[in-house]
Scaffold this active site. Structure first.
Site, PDB file in Angstrom:
ATOM      1  N   GLN A 106       0.838  -1.201   0.000  1.00 19.35           N
ATOM      2  CA  GLN A 106       0.000   0.000   0.000  1.00 19.35           C
ATOM      3  C   GLN A 106       0.876   1.255   0.000  1.00 19.35           C
ATOM      4  O   GLN A 106       0.369   2.363  -0.098  1.00 19.35           O
ATOM      5  CB  GLN A 106      -0.893   0.009   1.250  1.00 19.35           C
ATOM      6  CG  GLN A 106      -1.839  -1.182   1.331  1.00 19.35           C
ATOM      7  CD  GLN A 106      -2.562  -1.239   2.669  1.00 19.35           C
ATOM      8  OE1 GLN A 106      -1.974  -1.528   3.706  1.00 19.35           O
ATOM      9  NE2 GLN A 106      -3.835  -0.949   2.652  1.00 19.35           N
ATOM     10  N   ASP A 109       6.336   4.410  -1.839  1.00 12.67           N
ATOM     11  CA  ASP A 109       7.716   4.898  -1.763  1.00 12.67           C
ATOM     12  C   ASP A 109       8.742   4.106  -2.571  1.00 12.67           C
ATOM     13  O   ASP A 109       9.899   4.514  -2.681  1.00 12.67           O
ATOM     14  CB  ASP A 109       8.152   4.982  -0.290  1.00 12.67           C
ATOM     15  CG  ASP A 109       7.927   3.669   0.467  1.00 12.67           C
ATOM     16  OD1 ASP A 109       8.131   2.590  -0.112  1.00 12.67           O
ATOM     17  OD2 ASP A 109       7.544   3.740   1.659  1.00 12.67           O
ATOM     18  N   HIS A 124      -1.192   1.243  -4.664  1.00 13.24           N
ATOM     19  CA  HIS A 124      -1.581   2.652  -4.695  1.00 13.24           C
ATOM     20  C   HIS A 124      -0.660   3.498  -5.569  1.00 13.24           C
ATOM     21  O   HIS A 124      -0.639   4.714  -5.452  1.00 13.24           O
ATOM     22  CB  HIS A 124      -1.619   3.213  -3.263  1.00 13.24           C
ATOM     23  CG  HIS A 124      -2.667   2.566  -2.421  1.00 13.24           C
ATOM     24  ND1 HIS A 124      -2.653   2.586  -1.048  1.00 13.24           N
ATOM     25  CD2 HIS A 124      -3.783   1.856  -2.760  1.00 13.24           C
ATOM     26  CE1 HIS A 124      -3.708   1.927  -0.575  1.00 13.24           C
ATOM     27  NE2 HIS A 124      -4.403   1.466  -1.594  1.00 13.24           N
TER      28      HIS A 124
END
Ligand SMILES: [Zn+2]
Length: 276
Positions: A106, A109, A124
């Site tokens: 999720q 980065d 995401h």
């Protein structure tokens, strides 16, 4: 489940992993906190701070969009320079040992890939990529960052408390003055290539992840409270398919009732045992 699962030790996690050689892994913000990227929620699963911008506000309101990019200009630096921690490296080790059928994150980065994980679904999206909402052209956020700094020198020198999606607290600044570049191909709106609140996860990503659950023996949740439906649905799907679920998370998860094993610990210290 009774609360005894909350006091489970790392030994029981090792046993769980040994007993289930094909793991479906879902990771969340708690996996990256030790890389210096703060979490959104407290131990009770509640917002620590104001919830992030919605897709509808970003697209429909110019002031909100300027505010987003101004805060993101400052907050992105921390993600830009973040390095994977022991949790990311341990999961990469497990994948290299053939123990992970699919890792779904999720987080936006990119730290799982930086640690060497290859079979990753970025549920995401990725904060290091920018997409034009009109012509779909994609570009590097690093490049846009340079452009944002060039156009907004007064904002570029600011610093603020950082948030997980590269946002930052900059509430008292006059956002009207902020200059947001448009798509250089068509003049359309640029948006980080991440799924905002109020926006659906692209169907194919969900379908790939769901298919992976079918081919797994168990699910391992790492650093997610599963408060958001986009992640929670995988826990209910695993439970419906009769797959046991273990979770490493500080504090409550929305799926606590579905868990076979719960390790209330930091991700890096719980997973370090798998680092090769
Ligand atoms: Zn465009």
């Amino acid at each position: 489940m009774d609360s005894a699962i909350d006091v489970a030790s790392t030994d029981s996690l090792v046993e769980f992993v040994e007993r289930h050689p094909r793991l479906f892994v879902l990771t969340g913000a708690g996996c990256s906190t030790e890389s210096g990227i703060p979490d959104y929620r407290d131990a009770a699963g509640e917002w620590k701070r104001r919830p992030p911008i919605t897709y509808q506000l970003f697209v429909g309101n110019e002031h909100a969009r300027k505010r987003y990019w101004a805060r993101s200009l400052v907050g992105f630096r921390r993600i830009q320079h973040a390095q994977p921690n022991t949790a990311h490296h341990s999961l990469a080790s497990l994948e290299h040992s053939g123990r992970i059928t699919q890792l779904v994150t999720q987080n936006v980065d990119g730290l799982h890939q930086a640690a060497g994980s290859q079979n990753v679904i970025d549920l995401h999206g990725r904060i290091d990529t920018v997409r034009c909402l009109n012509c779909d052209q994609r570009g590097a956020r690093d490049q846009l960052q340079l452009e944002l700094e060039r156009l907004n020198p007064d904002f570029a020198s600011l610093d603020a408390a950082h948030a997980p999606d590269g946002d930052a607290d900059l509430d008292d600044v006059a956002f009207e003055a902020f200059d947001v570049p448009a798509c250089d191909a068509c003049g359309g709106l640029l948006k980080p290539d991440v799924v905002f609140f109020g926006e659906g996860v692209p169907g194919p990503r969900v379908q790939r992840a769901m298919a992976a659950i079918e081919h797994s023996d168990a699910m391992l949740v790492v650093g997610s409270s599963l408060m958001v439906y986009s992640g929670y649905r995988f826990a209910t799907a695993a439970a419906d398919a009769g797959k046991p679920i273990a979770a490493v998370n500080l504090g409550r998860t929305r799926a606590d009732d579905l868990l076979t094993l719960k390790i209330s610990d930091r991700c890096a210290s719980a997973l370090g045992v798998f680092l090769i």
